[in-house]
Each structure stands twice: as structure tokens, then as C-alpha cells.
Design a protein around this motif. Structure first.
Motif, PDB file in Angstrom:
ATOM      1  N   ARG A 174       0.342   0.044  11.505  1.00 18.09           N
ATOM      2  CA  ARG A 174      -0.564   1.129  11.111  1.00 18.09           C
ATOM      3  C   ARG A 174       0.200   2.386  10.685  1.00 18.09           C
ATOM      4  O   ARG A 174      -0.340   3.240   9.980  1.00 18.09           O
ATOM      5  N   LEU A 175       1.474   2.491  11.129  1.00 18.60           N
ATOM      6  CA  LEU A 175       2.260   3.669  10.770  1.00 18.60           C
ATOM      7  C   LEU A 175       2.794   3.613   9.344  1.00 18.60           C
ATOM      8  O   LEU A 175       3.172   4.645   8.786  1.00 18.60           O
ATOM      9  N   VAL A 176       2.830   2.422   8.754  1.00 17.76           N
ATOM     10  CA  VAL A 176       3.357   2.269   7.392  1.00 17.76           C
ATOM     11  C   VAL A 176       2.187   2.247   6.411  1.00 17.76           C
ATOM     12  O   VAL A 176       1.415   1.280   6.388  1.00 17.76           O
ATOM     13  N   PRO A 177       2.014   3.292   5.611  1.00 16.36           N
ATOM     14  CA  PRO A 177       0.873   3.360   4.692  1.00 16.36           C
ATOM     15  C   PRO A 177       0.805   2.139   3.771  1.00 16.36           C
ATOM     16  O   PRO A 177       1.798   1.775   3.122  1.00 16.36           O
ATOM     17  N   GLY A 178      -0.353   1.510   3.736  1.00 16.51           N
ATOM     18  CA  GLY A 178      -0.585   0.403   2.814  1.00 16.51           C
ATOM     19  C   GLY A 178      -0.093  -0.953   3.279  1.00 16.51           C
ATOM     20  O   GLY A 178      -0.352  -1.965   2.618  1.00 16.51           O
ATOM     21  N   ALA A 179       0.604  -1.013   4.439  1.00 16.06           N
ATOM     22  CA  ALA A 179       1.190  -2.284   4.879  1.00 16.06           C
ATOM     23  C   ALA A 179       0.116  -3.313   5.210  1.00 16.06           C
ATOM     24  O   ALA A 179       0.198  -4.475   4.776  1.00 16.06           O
ATOM     25  N   ILE A 180      -0.885  -2.904   5.971  1.00 18.69           N
ATOM     26  CA  ILE A 180      -1.949  -3.840   6.347  1.00 18.69           C
ATOM     27  C   ILE A 180      -2.751  -4.252   5.127  1.00 18.69           C
ATOM     28  O   ILE A 180      -3.112  -5.425   4.974  1.00 18.69           O
ATOM     29  N   GLN A 181      -3.004  -3.306   4.230  1.00 20.15           N
ATOM     30  CA  GLN A 181      -3.748  -3.628   3.006  1.00 20.15           C
ATOM     31  C   GLN A 181      -2.951  -4.625   2.146  1.00 20.15           C
ATOM     32  O   GLN A 181      -3.521  -5.580   1.596  1.00 20.15           O
ATOM     33  N   TRP A 182      -1.644  -4.433   2.029  1.00 15.69           N
ATOM     34  CA  TRP A 182      -0.808  -5.367   1.258  1.00 15.69           C
ATOM     35  C   TRP A 182      -0.877  -6.753   1.869  1.00 15.69           C
ATOM     36  O   TRP A 182      -1.005  -7.750   1.146  1.00 15.69           O
ATOM     37  N   LEU A 183      -0.797  -6.826   3.189  1.00 15.39           N
ATOM     38  CA  LEU A 183      -0.845  -8.120   3.868  1.00 15.39           C
ATOM     39  C   LEU A 183      -2.199  -8.788   3.646  1.00 15.39           C
ATOM     40  O   LEU A 183      -2.279  -9.998   3.418  1.00 15.39           O
TER      41      LEU A 183
END
Length: 326
Positions: A282-291
Motif C-alpha cells: 500500500r506504500l508504493v503508489p499504483g503497485a496493487i493496481q498494477w498487480l
């Protein structure tokens, strides 16, 4: 499955190994060759069972094995106190009390610290000096190492962040091979704090490509916006465990893992990883969305859009990890 066909539990195996070590200690080997010959003669034979205790320490540990087998918290606590009456430095007894008798984190910490101090007294300074780096491989250190693992988790839950991390690092120094998987615990702590450089150093040290670290390497490539590399890393990660993306993206609920061990590549391993590492994602912007965009849901137990997001943000799923899920 009947009892005869059940595989032995980790604790059953530990009792068997304890008896095996007792057997070795009773032998008077004159040379390394004699020891090797004896070990070769044991190949294919069952390990010794139920050897009588030689002293108060052994008697206390036998009580601990009974406590482990009990399904009653009250009985486990009773047996732990019996073990301590026999051996005041019975480390596992204090660990049982921490897990079954403590009502607050302060009480739990007290029991774990008593366990650690008891282990240090029992093993002795000379033992630490001579065997540092090889703990856990030595059977006598296992209660002490369990106590350190429990203490680090307790400190983390209490918000004693720096102490928890120091405890983890010290445990790893004592056991360089890290049979216990404490590197994954430490990795989860560091990721949750956004200390990504330290996470990278930790992973480089162990050169580990199992689930916990390969998905974390994926996270670091996303943080650095190395998206081509991320796609290649994702392929490897999915081979290690295909269930992780569903938990990280909120397609499946994250539950607090309570088992003793996870199944490599299994759903429980994915659940455990997400529970410990979701804050870092959650601390890395866009990481969950990319996944989410680069994986396909396995279609199990999808989260309702109006339900709380399983990532722990406190928001509804549809306004958090599920914002772009159709």
C-alpha cells in the motif's frame, strides 16, 4: 484419515529427535569414525521413543510434550507450571504461558523475556560464544529460539518497533541458515515501515526466490518503475504461488494466520504473505493496481464492494483496493 496414517507433527518429530540426542549422549564414541558408523547403522531404523528422563530438566521437557498435545488452554497452563516446578529454567514452559495464560501484551512480553533469560542461563555464555551462527541446528537451542521468535512478534504487536527489529536481527545472527524463516518476519516489518533499502539488502543476503521474497522483489521493481522487469518477475512469482495476487488486490479476504507452518505454494502461504506484507504494498503508489491489471482472479470468495477492504485501510472495498474491479 486415521491416527496411524497421519504424518508426525513438528512437535512429534522434535520429541523423537530429543530422544535420539539422548541416545547419542549415552554412547562413548572414541572417534568420529565410531560416530559415523553408529549413524550409518541407524539408517532405515525407527528413532528411539519414550526414553526415561535422566534428570529434572528432561522430566520438565517431557511434561512440555504432554502440554503440546493438550487441546485445553487450562491444561497447558497447568502443565507449564508443573514443568517449571521441576526445572525453573524450562524455556518452553514460559513460552506456553505466554501463548496461553497472558491476558495482555505486557504479560506476554514478561513471559517471553523470562523464557529468553532462562534460555541464556541454561545454555551459558560459553555455549553462545562457541555456537553463534549455528543455533537451531543444535537441538538444545530450539526452545530458546522459539522464545526469541515469540518475543519479536510480541514487541511488534506492542508497537516496540525498534526492539522487535533488533530481536529479529539477533535471532538471525544466532542462526545464519535461518531454518525458522525469521528473515521473512523481518522482511515484513521492514516493508511495513517503507524501509525498502534494508529489505533489498536482506533479500540480497539470502538470495531467496521463495514466495515471500519473490513477491517482495516484484514490489521493489514496481517502486522503481521497472515495469518490464516487473512482468518477468511476476511470471516467476506466480509459479511460486498463484494465490498471492487475489489476497493483495482484495479479491479474497485476508485472515489472521494461526497455523504452525504454511504449505509452500499454497493458499495459506499466500494469506500469510499478504497479512504480513500488505502495508508495504500500500506504500508504493499504483503497485496493487498494477498487480490487479496484470493478473486474473482465481474466482474464489470475492469481496463484496460494500464490505470493508481486507487490506485494513478502514475504507469500503469499492473505494480502496476494489476501486477498478468490475
Amino acid at each position: 484419515m486415521d491416527n496411524k496414517s497421519k504424518p508426525p507433527s513438528r512437535r512429534d518429530m522434535e520429541k523423537l529427535m530429543a530422544n535420539f540426542h539422548k541416545t547419542l549422549s549415552e554412547k562413548d564414541f572414541k572417534s568420529e569414525e565410531e560416530l559415523r558408523a553408529f549413524l550409518d547403522s541407524m539408517v532405515g531404523k525407527p528413532l528411539p521413543e519414550d526414553l526415561p528422563p535422566k534428570n529434572a530438566k528432561d522430566y520438565a521437557q517431557d511434561i512440555i510434550y504432554d502440554a503440546w498435545d493438550s487441546t485445553s488452554h487450562k491444561e497447558r497452563v497447568k502443565l507449564a507450571h508443573e514443568a517449571l516446578a521441576s526445572d525453573p529454567d524450562c524455556v518452553d514452559a514460559y513460552v506456553i504461558l505466554a501463548e496461553n495464560d497472558a491476558k495482555t501484551y505486557d504479560e506476554q512480553r514478561m513471559y517471553y523475556e523470562k523464557a529468553v533469560f532462562a534460555g541464556e542461563r541454561s545454555l551459558g555464555k560459553k555455549f553462545f560464544k562457541e555456537n553463534k551462527g549455528h543455533f537451531w541446528g543444535l537441538h538444545s537451542t530450539r526452545p530458546y529460539m522459539r522464545a526469541r521468535a515469540g518475543l519479536s512478534q510480541c514487541l511488534w504487536e506492542m508497537g516496540e518497533i525498534d526492539e522487535a527489529i533488533r530481536c529479529c536481527r539477533k535471532t538471525l545472527e544466532l542462526n545464519l541458515n535461518d531454518n525458522m524463516g525469521m528473515r521473512y518476519v523481518l522482511g515484513g516489518y521492514l516493508v511495513s515501515l517503507g524501509r525498502f533499502d534494508e529489505v533489498a539488502d536482506l533479500m540480497d543476503h539470502y538470495e531467496d526466490s521463495m514466495t515471500f521474497f519473490i513477491y517482495t522483489r516484484l514490489l521493489l521493481t514496481l517502486k522503481d518503475e521497472k515495469f518490464d522487469e516487473a512482468k518477468e518477475t511476476l511470471k516467476v512469482a506466480l509459479e511460486r504461488n498463484q494465490f498471492v495476487p487475489d489476497y493483495l488486490t482484495g479479491r479474497k479476504n485476508i485472515y489472521r494466520f494461526t497455523g504452525e507452518a504454511v504449505t509452500v505454494g499454497g493458499d495459506d502461504e499466500a494469506d500469510c504473505y499478504a497479512e504480513e506484507y500488505i502495508k508495504g504494498w500500500r506504500l508504493v503508489p499504483g503497485a496493487i493496481q498494477w498487480l490487479r491489471e496484470n493478473t486474473v482472479s482465481l474466482g474464489q470468495n470475492k469481496v463484496g464492494r460494500n464490505e470493508p477492504c481486507p487490506c485494513g485501510s478502514g475504507k469500503k472495498f469499492k473505494k480502496c483496493c476494489g476501486a477498478n474491479v468490475n
